[in-house]
Design a protein around this motif. Structure first.
Motif, mmCIF file in Angstrom:
data_model
loop_
_atom_site.group_PDB
_atom_site.id
_atom_site.type_symbol
_atom_site.label_atom_id
_atom_site.label_comp_id
_atom_site.label_asym_id
_atom_site.label_seq_id
_atom_site.Cartn_x
_atom_site.Cartn_y
_atom_site.Cartn_z
ATOM 1 N N GLN A 1 58.083 20.497 21.950
ATOM 2 C CA GLN A 1 58.976 21.663 21.886
ATOM 3 C C GLN A 1 58.190 22.954 22.108
ATOM 4 N N TYR A 2 56.971 22.992 21.593
ATOM 5 C CA TYR A 2 56.129 24.177 21.799
ATOM 6 C C TYR A 2 55.847 24.383 23.289
ATOM 7 N N ASP B 1 58.794 25.817 24.882
ATOM 8 C CA ASP B 1 59.000 27.231 24.515
ATOM 9 C C ASP B 1 57.972 28.150 25.164
ATOM 10 N N ARG C 1 70.996 19.755 22.451
ATOM 11 C CA ARG C 1 69.656 19.850 21.854
ATOM 12 C C ARG C 1 69.637 19.177 20.487
ATOM 13 N N ILE D 1 56.768 18.398 17.759
ATOM 14 C CA ILE D 1 56.602 19.848 17.666
ATOM 15 C C ILE D 1 55.804 20.341 18.875
ATOM 16 N N VAL E 1 48.416 23.200 17.618
ATOM 17 C CA VAL E 1 49.786 22.768 17.347
ATOM 18 C C VAL E 1 49.720 21.264 17.110
ATOM 19 N N CYS E 2 50.311 20.814 16.003
ATOM 20 C CA CYS E 2 50.224 19.399 15.621
ATOM 21 C C CYS E 2 51.601 18.764 15.544
ATOM 22 N N GLU E 3 51.613 17.436 15.527
ATOM 23 C CA GLU E 3 52.842 16.623 15.493
ATOM 24 C C GLU E 3 53.491 16.602 16.878
ATOM 25 N N ARG F 1 67.348 15.976 19.410
ATOM 26 C CA ARG F 1 66.456 16.009 18.241
ATOM 27 C C ARG F 1 66.825 14.899 17.260
#
Lengths: 310, 230
Positions: free
Chosen positions: B73-74, B77, B93, B70, B65-67, B97
């Motif tokens: 948030q990953y 989740d 939210r 992100i 998972v990159c950035e 963001r």
């Protein structure tokens, strides 16, 4: 007595090449209203009929894809109704959804598609980006840009943030995958589109010579990478149109302008991506939301003249 | 909560990497940290982030998972049972963001430019823009925190991580350029929040010391003056 206080006029609209619409009116009053309301509307200054025209939400009350609804707004918001004079105020207020947008904006198109996919009824307000209205500046004071979604008076800005918001509030027909890793991948590619496709595309029509050539190469590289990511799937979302498809497809109606000014063919370099785009265009929410490529080209001609770009 | 199949490819001084570390800390996830010198670990970069070739990269069960935004948030989740990082309300939210994007796209890039420019005129203009940005962030803090200690409310959340991770380099820039950007008299809420954030135990464990960053900055400046990468 209904507390909606909205008069919705439906008529058929035909667009002309210069974006002037003419209507054949069939007045249809959808809601009962008090006599004071009618008087308010007739006498209302800033809240008058010049304020808004809009498309109805996708799906639900769709009377045909050419229909435009003129929405005359009661200048008094439903939330300021005196509870004593209107006993229905205790009932749940219907959602008020407004979209500040501009016809040619790919970012605005993303939001239009999302709202249509969810069947959300909303009021569309076309903005004059050369002379921005106070309402837009109030709703997006930081960036002063469209699109802005205003949900029950609260503004949300930035197209992908708006789309995620829509996906979270209206849970039918999900746009983002439910699996956390797939969601991360979808966000990654949407972010890639914003960073690489948008910027390079703009430089193609804005620049000349070597700089334009560099922009073309970057643009094609970005599309080819996306084409590889698409692979054999019908959509980036898999079997179903989803977040990444929605993030990219609005740029498709700008391809004709990029190709003409840049003198190249996207189909030659990314044939599978063009097939994907044509597949997406068959989806109602997409075909209703995308601008006409010829009009986009004419619009870019105007922009080039305005910015003194030959 | 533990997970032995989590690797973070990063670099100790990179604020984007620190974000991922903070998020993993909040969720109590154990992971292997590969402190990456991009020029030595190029193969891993090319394998796991061929598109941007950048750190941080979170590798969870061999899936990258990159950035940084992100990744955070990953993490929220994927480890949904731990404390929440993003707000629970959809509008909150969206706000979080929005401000994260503002910080990354508009505000924070100016900090680096300020640190590296020597032209006085440019410095003055950048200081002005950064100060105006901080006033906006002060307002954001008031709106998001709603009277509580953090952007996320009672606990550190998404926006705390996003802005908090860059406080170190903000401080380094203040020292190098000899200017006070985060000013208690102009942005009292934000200044107090910054102290509170940096004193938090979880944060102290993760964020690098200012002295180490200053040392590193000297080396970077010397490297750039010598001609940089050829």
């Amino acid at each position: 007595m209904d507390d909606q206080r909205r008069l919705v006029v439906t008529g058929q609209a035909v667009s002309s090449p210069t974006m002037l619409f003419y209507f054949r009116f069939g007045w249809s009053l959808i809601h009962m209203f008090r006599s004071e309301l009618w008087k308010d509307l007739v006498e209302a200054g800033s809240g008058g009929p010049t304020m808004a025209y809009g498309r109805g939400g996708g799906g639900r009350n769709n009377k045909g894809s050419n229909l435009l609804e003129l929405v005359y707004l009661d200048p008094v918001s439903p939330y300021s109704l005196d509870p004593e004079s209107n006993p229905k105020q205790e009932e749940k207020m219907l959602d008020e959804v407004i979209l500040l947008d501009a016809y040619f904006s790919m970012f605005g198109m993303r939001v239009r598609i999302a709202l249509a996919e969810k069947g959300v009824e909303y009021e569309y307000r076309e903005q004059n980006l050369l002379n921005k209205g106070q309402y837009l500046l109030d709703m997006n004071p930081i960036h002063k840009k469209i699109p802005v979604l205003i949900h029950n008076g609260k503004p949300i800005c930035e197209s992908l943030i708006i789309v995620e918001y829509i996906d979270e509030v209206w849970k039918n027909n999900p746009l983002l995958p439910s699996d956390p890793y797939q969601r991360a991948q979808a966000r990654f590619w949407a972010d890639f589109i914003d960073k690489k496709v948008n910027d390079a595309g703009k430089r193609i029509w804005y620049l000349k010579g070597e700089q334009q050539q560099a922009a073309k190469e970057e643009f094609i590289d970005a599309l080819q990478l996306l084409e590889t990511e698409l692979g054999d799937k019908p959509y980036f979302g898999g079997d179903k149109f989803g977040f990444v498809d929605l993030a990219l497809i609005p740029f498709y109606c700008w391809f004709h302008a990029y190709e003409t000014f840049g003198n190249f063919s996207t189909e030659e370099h990314c044939p599978k991506l063009i097939e994907w785009a044509e597949r997406c265009e068959k989806i109602e929410s997409v075909s209703k939301s995308l601008a006409c490529p010829i009009k986009v080209y004419e619009f870019v001609l105007i922009l080039k003249k305005k910015y003194g770009v030959k | 909560m533990e997970a032995s199949d989590v690797t973070l490819l990063g670099m100790w001084a990179c604020p984007y990497v620190n974000r991922a570390q903070l998020a993993l800390k909040i969720k109590s996830i154990t992971y292997e940290f590969i402190d990456d010198n991009p020029h030595e670990r190029r193969e891993m970069l090319l394998k796991y982030n061929p598109v941007h070739k950048k750190i941080p990269i979170l590798i969870h069960g061999d899936k990258p998972v990159c950035e940084s935004l992100i990744i955070v948030q990953y993490i929220d989740d994927a480890w949904a049972n731990g404390p929440s990082i993003l707000p629970s309300d959809a509008y909150d939210r969206a706000l979080a963001r929005f401000w994260a994007a503002y910080i990354d796209d508009k505000w924070y890039p100016l900090v680096k430019v300020l640190r590296q420019t020597e032209k006085q005129e440019e410095r003055t203009s950048l200081i002005q823009k950064l100060s105006e940005g901080l006033m906006l962030l002060e307002e954001a803090f008031v709106n998001c925190s709603k009277g509580k200690p953090y952007f996320g409310g009672d606990n550190i959340g998404y926006l705390d991580i996003v802005l908090g991770s860059v406080l170190g380099w903000l401080r380094v820039t203040e020292i190098v350029v000899e200017v006070q950007l985060l000013d208690e008299t102009k942005t009292p809420g934000l200044a107090k929040w910054a102290d509170r954030f940096c004193s938090d135990d979880a944060v102290k464990d993760v964020l690098p010391e200012i002295d180490s960053l200053l040392e590193l900055n000297k080396k970077i400046q010397a490297f750039i003056k010598a001609g940089g990468f050829k």
